[in-house]
Design a protein around this motif. Sequence first.
Motif, PDB file in Angstrom:
ATOM      1  N   THR A 133      -6.589  80.770 117.395  1.00  0.00           N
ATOM      2  CA  THR A 133      -7.998  81.285 117.966  1.00  0.00           C
ATOM      3  C   THR A 133      -9.054  80.812 116.997  1.00  0.00           C
ATOM      4  O   THR A 133      -9.153  80.807 116.037  1.00  0.00           O
ATOM      5  CB  THR A 133      -7.822  82.889 117.938  1.00  0.00           C
ATOM      6  N   TYR A 134     -10.184  80.385 117.849  1.00  0.00           N
ATOM      7  CA  TYR A 134     -11.485  79.744 117.247  1.00  0.00           C
ATOM      8  C   TYR A 134     -12.359  81.150 116.852  1.00  0.00           C
ATOM      9  O   TYR A 134     -12.569  81.826 117.775  1.00  0.00           O
ATOM     10  CB  TYR A 134     -12.393  78.763 117.855  1.00  0.00           C
ATOM     11  N   VAL A 135     -12.579  81.231 115.498  1.00  0.00           N
ATOM     12  CA  VAL A 135     -13.398  82.248 115.166  1.00  0.00           C
ATOM     13  C   VAL A 135     -14.461  82.039 114.281  1.00  0.00           C
ATOM     14  O   VAL A 135     -14.465  80.900 113.564  1.00  0.00           O
ATOM     15  CB  VAL A 135     -12.620  83.169 114.039  1.00  0.00           C
ATOM     16  N   SER A 136     -15.748  82.466 114.500  1.00  0.00           N
ATOM     17  CA  SER A 136     -16.924  82.315 113.838  1.00  0.00           C
ATOM     18  C   SER A 136     -17.379  83.476 112.946  1.00  0.00           C
ATOM     19  O   SER A 136     -17.627  84.530 113.399  1.00  0.00           O
ATOM     20  CB  SER A 136     -18.053  81.987 114.829  1.00  0.00           C
ATOM     21  N   VAL A 137     -17.207  83.160 111.624  1.00  0.00           N
ATOM     22  CA  VAL A 137     -17.367  84.303 110.728  1.00  0.00           C
ATOM     23  C   VAL A 137     -18.653  84.043 110.316  1.00  0.00           C
ATOM     24  O   VAL A 137     -19.115  83.038 109.662  1.00  0.00           O
ATOM     25  CB  VAL A 137     -16.113  83.897 109.373  1.00  0.00           C
ATOM     26  N   MET A 138     -19.719  84.951 110.327  1.00  0.00           N
ATOM     27  CA  MET A 138     -21.044  84.864 110.178  1.00  0.00           C
ATOM     28  C   MET A 138     -21.584  85.451 108.953  1.00  0.00           C
ATOM     29  O   MET A 138     -21.094  86.882 108.892  1.00  0.00           O
ATOM     30  CB  MET A 138     -21.660  85.249 111.276  1.00  0.00           C
ATOM     31  N   SER A 166     -13.126  93.598 108.005  1.00  0.00           N
ATOM     32  CA  SER A 166     -12.904  92.229 108.523  1.00  0.00           C
ATOM     33  C   SER A 166     -11.383  91.914 108.357  1.00  0.00           C
ATOM     34  O   SER A 166     -10.783  91.176 109.186  1.00  0.00           O
ATOM     35  CB  SER A 166     -13.667  91.065 107.657  1.00  0.00           C
ATOM     36  N   LYS A 167     -10.784  92.413 107.469  1.00  0.00           N
ATOM     37  CA  LYS A 167      -9.326  92.010 107.108  1.00  0.00           C
ATOM     38  C   LYS A 167      -8.521  92.471 108.122  1.00  0.00           C
ATOM     39  O   LYS A 167      -7.556  91.705 108.904  1.00  0.00           O
ATOM     40  CB  LYS A 167      -8.736  92.454 105.775  1.00  0.00           C
ATOM     41  N   GLN A 168      -8.668  93.654 108.754  1.00  0.00           N
ATOM     42  CA  GLN A 168      -7.933  94.130 109.893  1.00  0.00           C
ATOM     43  C   GLN A 168      -8.442  93.568 111.067  1.00  0.00           C
ATOM     44  O   GLN A 168      -7.348  93.239 112.090  1.00  0.00           O
ATOM     45  CB  GLN A 168      -8.264  95.688 110.153  1.00  0.00           C
ATOM     46  N   THR A 169      -9.496  93.144 111.392  1.00  0.00           N
ATOM     47  CA  THR A 169      -9.764  92.298 112.682  1.00  0.00           C
ATOM     48  C   THR A 169      -9.094  90.976 112.463  1.00  0.00           C
ATOM     49  O   THR A 169      -8.600  90.567 113.528  1.00  0.00           O
ATOM     50  CB  THR A 169     -11.419  92.026 112.645  1.00  0.00           C
ATOM     51  N   PHE A 170      -9.219  90.196 111.546  1.00  0.00           N
ATOM     52  CA  PHE A 170      -8.462  88.846 111.453  1.00  0.00           C
ATOM     53  C   PHE A 170      -7.023  89.118 111.611  1.00  0.00           C
ATOM     54  O   PHE A 170      -6.338  88.161 112.356  1.00  0.00           O
ATOM     55  CB  PHE A 170      -8.598  88.355 110.077  1.00  0.00           C
ATOM     56  N   GLU A 171      -6.363  90.377 111.004  1.00  0.00           N
ATOM     57  CA  GLU A 171      -4.903  90.593 111.202  1.00  0.00           C
ATOM     58  C   GLU A 171      -4.472  90.686 112.623  1.00  0.00           C
ATOM     59  O   GLU A 171      -3.617  90.174 113.364  1.00  0.00           O
ATOM     60  CB  GLU A 171      -4.394  91.418 110.428  1.00  0.00           C
ATOM     61  N   PHE A 172      -5.502  91.381 113.401  1.00  0.00           N
ATOM     62  CA  PHE A 172      -5.226  91.518 114.914  1.00  0.00           C
ATOM     63  C   PHE A 172      -5.293  90.443 115.707  1.00  0.00           C
ATOM     64  O   PHE A 172      -4.497  90.001 116.332  1.00  0.00           O
ATOM     65  CB  PHE A 172      -6.451  92.705 115.625  1.00  0.00           C
ATOM     66  N   ILE A 173      -6.393  89.367 115.529  1.00  0.00           N
ATOM     67  CA  ILE A 173      -6.478  88.145 116.084  1.00  0.00           C
ATOM     68  C   ILE A 173      -5.196  87.255 116.116  1.00  0.00           C
ATOM     69  O   ILE A 173      -4.758  86.727 116.801  1.00  0.00           O
ATOM     70  CB  ILE A 173      -7.778  87.547 115.484  1.00  0.00           C
ATOM     71  N   ALA A 174      -4.798  87.007 114.645  1.00  0.00           N
ATOM     72  CA  ALA A 174      -3.766  86.393 114.114  1.00  0.00           C
ATOM     73  C   ALA A 174      -2.358  86.963 114.835  1.00  0.00           C
ATOM     74  O   ALA A 174      -1.433  85.996 115.334  1.00  0.00           O
ATOM     75  CB  ALA A 174      -3.594  86.211 112.830  1.00  0.00           C
ATOM     76  N   ASN A 175      -2.097  88.339 114.813  1.00  0.00           N
ATOM     77  CA  ASN A 175      -0.767  88.723 115.234  1.00  0.00           C
ATOM     78  C   ASN A 175      -0.777  89.109 116.809  1.00  0.00           C
ATOM     79  O   ASN A 175       0.208  88.953 117.294  1.00  0.00           O
ATOM     80  CB  ASN A 175      -0.616  89.947 114.481  1.00  0.00           C
ATOM     81  N   ASP A 201     -16.554  85.984  99.795  1.00  0.00           N
ATOM     82  CA  ASP A 201     -15.431  85.271  99.267  1.00  0.00           C
ATOM     83  C   ASP A 201     -14.016  86.233  99.782  1.00  0.00           C
ATOM     84  O   ASP A 201     -13.175  85.523  99.994  1.00  0.00           O
ATOM     85  CB  ASP A 201     -15.211  85.031  97.804  1.00  0.00           C
ATOM     86  N   GLU A 202     -14.289  87.485  99.591  1.00  0.00           N
ATOM     87  CA  GLU A 202     -12.900  88.332  99.913  1.00  0.00           C
ATOM     88  C   GLU A 202     -12.884  88.075 101.490  1.00  0.00           C
ATOM     89  O   GLU A 202     -11.557  88.077 101.835  1.00  0.00           O
ATOM     90  CB  GLU A 202     -13.332  89.707  99.437  1.00  0.00           C
ATOM     91  N   VAL A 203     -13.894  88.043 102.277  1.00  0.00           N
ATOM     92  CA  VAL A 203     -13.450  88.110 103.733  1.00  0.00           C
ATOM     93  C   VAL A 203     -13.040  86.671 104.106  1.00  0.00           C
ATOM     94  O   VAL A 203     -11.829  86.741 104.953  1.00  0.00           O
ATOM     95  CB  VAL A 203     -15.000  88.269 104.384  1.00  0.00           C
ATOM     96  N   LEU A 204     -13.552  85.759 103.447  1.00  0.00           N
ATOM     97  CA  LEU A 204     -12.766  84.290 103.680  1.00  0.00           C
ATOM     98  C   LEU A 204     -11.508  84.068 103.192  1.00  0.00           C
ATOM     99  O   LEU A 204     -10.709  83.660 103.875  1.00  0.00           O
ATOM    100  CB  LEU A 204     -13.592  83.423 103.161  1.00  0.00           C
ATOM    101  N   ASP A 205     -11.046  84.812 102.084  1.00  0.00           N
ATOM    102  CA  ASP A 205      -9.610  85.013 101.885  1.00  0.00           C
ATOM    103  C   ASP A 205      -8.892  85.818 102.769  1.00  0.00           C
ATOM    104  O   ASP A 205      -7.646  85.380 103.038  1.00  0.00           O
ATOM    105  CB  ASP A 205      -9.365  85.479 100.313  1.00  0.00           C
ATOM    106  N   CYS A 206      -9.343  86.534 103.363  1.00  0.00           N
ATOM    107  CA  CYS A 206      -8.626  87.559 104.443  1.00  0.00           C
ATOM    108  C   CYS A 206      -8.401  86.667 105.603  1.00  0.00           C
ATOM    109  O   CYS A 206      -7.291  86.742 106.235  1.00  0.00           O
ATOM    110  CB  CYS A 206      -9.451  88.665 104.754  1.00  0.00           C
ATOM    111  N   PHE A 207      -9.242  85.781 105.937  1.00  0.00           N
ATOM    112  CA  PHE A 207      -9.367  84.977 107.173  1.00  0.00           C
ATOM    113  C   PHE A 207      -8.315  84.131 106.894  1.00  0.00           C
ATOM    114  O   PHE A 207      -7.179  83.777 107.814  1.00  0.00           O
ATOM    115  CB  PHE A 207     -10.616  84.077 107.435  1.00  0.00           C
ATOM    116  N   HIS A 208      -8.194  83.495 105.739  1.00  0.00           N
ATOM    117  CA  HIS A 208      -6.868  82.268 105.571  1.00  0.00           C
ATOM    118  C   HIS A 208      -5.650  83.336 105.290  1.00  0.00           C
ATOM    119  O   HIS A 208      -4.605  82.596 105.872  1.00  0.00           O
ATOM    120  CB  HIS A 208      -7.371  81.773 104.159  1.00  0.00           C
ATOM    121  N   ASP A 209      -5.669  84.248 104.707  1.00  0.00           N
ATOM    122  CA  ASP A 209      -4.446  84.842 104.477  1.00  0.00           C
ATOM    123  C   ASP A 209      -3.789  85.561 105.726  1.00  0.00           C
ATOM    124  O   ASP A 209      -2.383  85.554 105.991  1.00  0.00           O
ATOM    125  CB  ASP A 209      -4.704  86.255 103.622  1.00  0.00           C
ATOM    126  N   ALA A 210      -4.866  85.735 106.908  1.00  0.00           N
ATOM    127  CA  ALA A 210      -4.084  86.030 108.091  1.00  0.00           C
ATOM    128  C   ALA A 210      -3.761  84.987 108.829  1.00  0.00           C
ATOM    129  O   ALA A 210      -2.827  85.101 109.965  1.00  0.00           O
ATOM    130  CB  ALA A 210      -5.377  86.880 108.816  1.00  0.00           C
TER     131      ALA A 210
END
Length: 290
Positions: free
Chosen positions: A241-246, A226-235, A271-280
Amino acid sequence: MNIEIKKLYRLMQNCKLCPRKCGVNRIKGQTGACRVSNQLKVSSINLHYGEEPPVSGTKGSGTIFFTNCNLSCVFCQNYPISQLGNGNIITPEELAEQMIKLQQKGANNINLVTPTHVYPMVAETIFIAKQKGLTIPVLSNCGGYESVEVLELMENFIDIYMPDMKYSNNENAKKYSGIDKYVENNRAAIKEMFRQKGNLKFDNNELATKGILIRHLVLPNNIAGSKQTFEFIANEISQDTYVSVMAQYHTANKSADITELNRKITQAEYDEVLDCFHDAGLHNGWLQEL
Protein backbone atom coordinates in the motif's frame (compact mmCIF):
# COMPACT_ATOMS: atom_id res chain seq x y z
CA MET A 1 -29.74 10.10 -13.84
CA ASN A 2 -28.49 6.55 -13.27
CA ILE A 3 -29.58 4.15 -10.55
CA GLU A 4 -26.57 4.71 -8.24
CA ILE A 5 -27.18 8.46 -8.18
CA LYS A 6 -30.87 7.92 -7.39
CA LYS A 7 -29.94 5.61 -4.51
CA LEU A 8 -27.44 8.15 -3.19
CA TYR A 9 -30.06 10.90 -3.18
CA ARG A 10 -32.50 8.59 -1.39
CA LEU A 11 -29.96 8.21 1.42
CA MET A 12 -30.27 11.97 1.99
CA GLN A 13 -33.98 11.74 2.82
CA ASN A 14 -33.13 10.22 6.21
CA CYS A 15 -29.48 11.06 5.96
CA LYS A 16 -27.04 8.21 6.37
CA LEU A 17 -24.40 9.25 3.86
CA CYS A 18 -21.74 8.85 6.54
CA PRO A 19 -21.49 6.86 9.80
CA ARG A 20 -23.00 9.73 11.78
CA LYS A 21 -26.42 8.79 10.33
CA CYS A 22 -27.94 12.10 11.40
CA GLY A 23 -31.34 11.06 10.01
CA VAL A 24 -32.36 14.53 8.81
CA ASN A 25 -34.18 15.08 5.51
CA ARG A 26 -31.56 16.97 3.55
CA ILE A 27 -33.65 16.79 0.39
CA LYS A 28 -36.15 19.09 2.12
CA GLY A 29 -33.44 21.48 3.29
CA GLN A 30 -32.67 20.09 6.75
CA THR A 31 -29.05 19.92 7.86
CA GLY A 32 -27.18 17.56 10.15
CA ALA A 33 -23.67 17.62 11.58
CA CYS A 34 -22.15 18.59 8.22
CA ARG A 35 -24.41 21.68 8.04
CA VAL A 36 -25.26 21.02 4.37
CA SER A 37 -28.69 20.39 2.86
CA ASN A 38 -29.06 19.39 -0.80
CA GLN A 39 -26.92 22.10 -2.36
CA LEU A 40 -23.31 21.95 -3.44
CA LYS A 41 -21.10 24.59 -1.92
CA VAL A 42 -17.52 25.02 -3.12
CA SER A 43 -14.79 27.22 -1.66
CA SER A 44 -12.21 26.99 -4.46
CA ILE A 45 -11.47 25.37 -7.81
CA ASN A 46 -7.88 25.46 -9.06
CA LEU A 47 -4.76 23.59 -10.09
CA HIS A 48 -2.87 22.43 -7.01
CA TYR A 49 0.82 21.51 -7.11
CA GLY A 50 1.39 20.49 -3.49
CA GLU A 51 -0.13 17.01 -3.41
CA GLU A 52 1.85 13.77 -3.56
CA PRO A 53 4.01 13.47 -6.73
CA PRO A 54 1.75 11.05 -8.67
CA VAL A 55 -1.27 13.25 -7.92
CA SER A 56 0.09 16.73 -8.72
CA GLY A 57 2.75 15.72 -11.22
CA THR A 58 4.09 18.74 -13.10
CA LYS A 59 0.77 20.03 -14.43
CA GLY A 60 -1.16 20.08 -11.16
CA SER A 61 -4.17 18.38 -9.64
CA GLY A 62 -7.59 19.83 -10.50
CA THR A 63 -8.62 20.51 -6.93
CA ILE A 64 -12.20 21.25 -5.86
CA PHE A 65 -12.63 22.16 -2.18
CA PHE A 66 -16.14 21.40 -0.95
CA THR A 67 -17.43 23.52 1.91
CA ASN A 68 -18.17 21.90 5.29
CA CYS A 69 -17.30 18.39 6.44
CA ASN A 70 -18.70 15.41 8.31
CA LEU A 71 -15.84 15.71 10.84
CA SER A 72 -15.18 18.46 13.39
CA CYS A 73 -11.42 18.21 13.93
CA VAL A 74 -10.13 20.67 16.52
CA PHE A 75 -6.84 20.92 14.59
CA CYS A 76 -8.28 21.27 11.06
CA GLN A 77 -5.97 23.44 8.97
CA ASN A 78 -8.82 24.23 6.55
CA TYR A 79 -11.37 25.08 9.25
CA PRO A 80 -12.62 28.31 7.57
CA ILE A 81 -13.86 26.02 4.78
CA SER A 82 -14.69 22.85 6.69
CA GLN A 83 -16.29 24.37 9.79
CA LEU A 84 -17.02 28.05 9.17
CA GLY A 85 -18.72 27.33 5.85
CA ASN A 86 -16.80 29.68 3.56
CA GLY A 87 -17.79 29.02 -0.05
CA ASN A 88 -20.32 29.57 -2.81
CA ILE A 89 -23.29 27.54 -4.00
CA ILE A 90 -22.85 25.86 -7.38
CA THR A 91 -25.04 23.47 -9.39
CA PRO A 92 -23.84 20.06 -10.62
CA GLU A 93 -24.09 21.36 -14.19
CA GLU A 94 -21.90 24.36 -13.40
CA LEU A 95 -19.38 22.25 -11.52
CA ALA A 96 -19.22 19.74 -14.39
CA GLU A 97 -18.23 22.64 -16.67
CA GLN A 98 -15.49 23.57 -14.20
CA MET A 99 -14.18 19.99 -14.28
CA ILE A 100 -13.94 20.17 -18.06
CA LYS A 101 -12.08 23.49 -17.78
CA LEU A 102 -9.59 21.93 -15.34
CA GLN A 103 -9.03 19.11 -17.80
CA GLN A 104 -8.47 21.62 -20.60
CA LYS A 105 -5.87 23.39 -18.44
CA GLY A 106 -3.91 20.15 -18.24
CA ALA A 107 -4.98 18.87 -14.80
CA ASN A 108 -3.80 15.32 -14.12
CA ASN A 109 -7.00 14.48 -12.29
CA ILE A 110 -10.08 15.89 -10.60
CA ASN A 111 -9.29 16.07 -6.88
CA LEU A 112 -12.46 16.19 -4.75
CA VAL A 113 -11.55 17.51 -1.30
CA THR A 114 -13.95 16.47 1.51
CA PRO A 115 -16.71 15.11 -0.76
CA THR A 116 -18.17 12.59 1.72
CA HIS A 117 -21.16 14.67 2.82
CA VAL A 118 -22.06 15.67 -0.76
CA TYR A 119 -21.51 12.40 -2.64
CA PRO A 120 -24.97 12.37 -4.33
CA MET A 121 -24.40 15.77 -5.95
CA VAL A 122 -20.77 14.85 -6.67
CA ALA A 123 -21.83 11.65 -8.44
CA GLU A 124 -24.35 13.59 -10.50
CA THR A 125 -21.65 16.14 -11.38
CA ILE A 126 -19.21 13.43 -12.49
CA PHE A 127 -21.94 11.75 -14.56
CA ILE A 128 -22.63 15.04 -16.37
CA ALA A 129 -18.91 15.83 -16.77
CA LYS A 130 -18.21 12.44 -18.37
CA GLN A 131 -20.99 13.07 -20.87
CA LYS A 132 -19.24 16.35 -21.69
CA GLY A 133 -15.92 14.61 -22.27
CA LEU A 134 -14.20 14.23 -18.89
CA THR A 135 -11.58 11.49 -19.21
CA ILE A 136 -8.99 12.21 -16.49
CA PRO A 137 -9.13 10.19 -13.23
CA VAL A 138 -11.41 11.36 -10.42
CA LEU A 139 -9.93 11.28 -6.92
CA SER A 140 -11.77 11.29 -3.57
CA ASN A 141 -9.63 13.14 -1.03
CA CYS A 142 -11.59 12.33 2.11
CA GLY A 143 -11.37 12.16 5.91
CA GLY A 144 -11.87 8.41 5.96
CA TYR A 145 -15.08 8.47 8.04
CA GLU A 146 -17.12 6.78 5.34
CA SER A 147 -20.11 4.50 4.86
CA VAL A 148 -19.34 1.25 3.02
CA GLU A 149 -22.85 1.31 1.51
CA VAL A 150 -22.16 4.75 0.03
CA LEU A 151 -18.70 3.76 -1.19
CA GLU A 152 -20.25 0.83 -3.05
CA LEU A 153 -22.55 3.29 -4.85
CA MET A 154 -19.59 5.54 -5.68
CA GLU A 155 -17.48 2.74 -7.18
CA ASN A 156 -18.12 3.71 -10.81
CA PHE A 157 -17.54 7.42 -10.16
CA ILE A 158 -14.21 7.36 -8.29
CA ASP A 159 -10.92 6.12 -9.73
CA ILE A 160 -8.54 6.95 -6.88
CA TYR A 161 -9.26 7.06 -3.15
CA MET A 162 -7.00 9.22 -0.97
CA PRO A 163 -8.46 8.76 2.53
CA ASP A 164 -7.06 9.81 5.86
CA MET A 165 -6.41 7.33 8.62
CA LYS A 166 -6.52 9.81 11.47
CA TYR A 167 -6.73 7.68 14.60
CA SER A 168 -6.35 4.13 15.91
CA ASN A 169 -8.23 5.02 19.11
CA ASN A 170 -11.94 5.85 19.27
CA GLU A 171 -11.62 7.96 22.41
CA ASN A 172 -9.21 10.31 20.64
CA ALA A 173 -11.46 10.42 17.57
CA LYS A 174 -14.38 11.46 19.76
CA LYS A 175 -12.35 13.99 21.73
CA TYR A 176 -10.58 15.67 18.83
CA SER A 177 -12.95 15.15 15.88
CA GLY A 178 -16.33 14.76 17.57
CA ILE A 179 -17.18 11.40 15.98
CA ASP A 180 -18.10 7.93 17.24
CA LYS A 181 -16.55 4.60 16.22
CA TYR A 182 -14.04 6.17 13.87
CA VAL A 183 -11.67 3.21 13.91
CA GLU A 184 -14.22 0.54 12.91
CA ASN A 185 -15.79 2.70 10.22
CA ASN A 186 -12.48 3.99 8.89
CA ARG A 187 -10.96 0.52 8.61
CA ALA A 188 -14.07 -0.95 6.97
CA ALA A 189 -14.00 1.92 4.48
CA ILE A 190 -10.31 1.38 3.70
CA LYS A 191 -10.99 -2.30 3.04
CA GLU A 192 -13.83 -1.41 0.67
CA MET A 193 -11.73 1.16 -1.18
CA PHE A 194 -8.97 -1.40 -1.61
CA ARG A 195 -11.47 -4.03 -2.78
CA GLN A 196 -12.68 -1.63 -5.46
CA LYS A 197 -9.42 -0.19 -6.73
CA GLY A 198 -6.47 -2.17 -5.32
CA ASN A 199 -2.98 -0.77 -4.90
CA LEU A 200 -2.05 2.48 -6.60
CA LYS A 201 -1.41 2.13 -10.33
CA PHE A 202 0.52 4.52 -12.58
CA ASP A 203 0.75 5.50 -16.22
CA ASN A 204 3.95 5.90 -18.26
CA ASN A 205 4.44 9.38 -16.76
CA GLU A 206 4.28 8.00 -13.20
CA LEU A 207 0.91 9.64 -12.59
CA ALA A 208 -1.69 7.80 -10.51
CA THR A 209 -4.54 6.37 -12.56
CA LYS A 210 -6.36 4.08 -10.12
CA GLY A 211 -6.07 2.69 -6.60
CA ILE A 212 -5.77 3.80 -2.99
CA LEU A 213 -3.28 6.17 -1.38
CA ILE A 214 -3.62 6.45 2.40
CA ARG A 215 -2.66 9.63 4.25
CA HIS A 216 -1.62 9.65 7.89
CA LEU A 217 -0.96 12.90 9.76
CA VAL A 218 1.37 12.43 12.70
CA LEU A 219 0.04 14.18 15.81
CA PRO A 220 1.87 15.17 19.02
CA ASN A 221 1.91 12.78 21.97
CA ASN A 222 1.02 9.78 19.76
CA ILE A 223 -2.60 10.93 19.58
CA ALA A 224 -2.88 9.46 16.05
CA GLY A 225 -1.74 5.99 17.17
CA SER A 226 0.55 5.60 14.17
CA LYS A 227 1.97 2.16 15.01
CA GLN A 228 -1.45 0.49 15.14
CA THR A 229 -2.52 2.19 11.91
CA PHE A 230 0.57 1.00 10.03
CA GLU A 231 0.14 -2.53 11.36
CA PHE A 232 -3.48 -2.58 10.18
CA ILE A 233 -2.49 -1.43 6.70
CA ALA A 234 0.32 -3.98 6.42
CA ASN A 235 -1.62 -6.92 7.88
CA GLU A 236 -5.15 -6.34 6.58
CA ILE A 237 -4.72 -4.31 3.39
CA SER A 238 -1.30 -4.85 1.78
CA GLN A 239 2.33 -4.23 2.60
CA ASP A 240 2.54 -2.72 -0.88
CA THR A 241 0.00 0.00 0.00
CA TYR A 242 1.14 3.52 -0.79
CA VAL A 243 1.08 5.62 2.38
CA SER A 244 1.80 9.32 2.74
CA VAL A 245 3.18 9.98 6.23
CA MET A 246 2.76 13.68 6.95
CA ALA A 247 4.84 15.66 9.44
CA GLN A 248 3.18 19.01 8.71
CA TYR A 249 1.03 19.25 11.84
CA HIS A 250 0.78 22.72 13.34
CA THR A 251 -1.73 24.36 15.63
CA ALA A 252 -4.87 25.57 13.89
CA ASN A 253 -8.55 26.05 14.68
CA LYS A 254 -8.92 25.23 18.42
CA SER A 255 -5.78 23.17 18.96
CA ALA A 256 -3.61 26.02 20.29
CA ASP A 257 -5.79 25.95 23.43
CA ILE A 258 -5.48 22.19 23.92
CA THR A 259 -2.38 21.31 25.95
CA GLU A 260 -1.55 18.02 24.25
CA LEU A 261 -1.96 19.52 20.77
CA ASN A 262 -0.51 23.01 21.18
CA ARG A 263 2.88 22.27 19.61
CA LYS A 264 4.46 20.74 16.53
CA ILE A 265 5.71 17.17 16.67
CA THR A 266 9.31 16.65 17.75
CA GLN A 267 12.05 14.97 15.73
CA ALA A 268 12.11 12.12 18.26
CA GLU A 269 8.37 11.57 17.88
CA TYR A 270 8.63 11.56 14.11
CA ASP A 271 11.63 9.24 14.06
CA GLU A 272 9.67 6.76 16.19
CA VAL A 273 6.74 6.92 13.75
CA LEU A 274 9.05 6.28 10.78
CA ASP A 275 10.52 3.28 12.60
CA CYS A 276 6.99 1.95 13.07
CA PHE A 277 6.28 2.43 9.36
CA HIS A 278 9.29 0.34 8.36
CA ASP A 279 8.81 -2.22 11.16
CA ALA A 280 5.29 -2.90 9.86
CA GLY A 281 6.79 -3.88 6.52
CA LEU A 282 5.45 -0.90 4.60
CA HIS A 283 7.76 0.36 1.86
CA ASN A 284 5.72 2.38 -0.65
CA GLY A 285 4.75 6.01 -0.32
CA TRP A 286 6.12 9.32 0.84
CA LEU A 287 7.71 10.25 4.16
CA GLN A 288 7.45 13.99 4.57
CA GLU A 289 10.47 15.77 6.04
CA LEU A 290 9.90 17.39 9.42
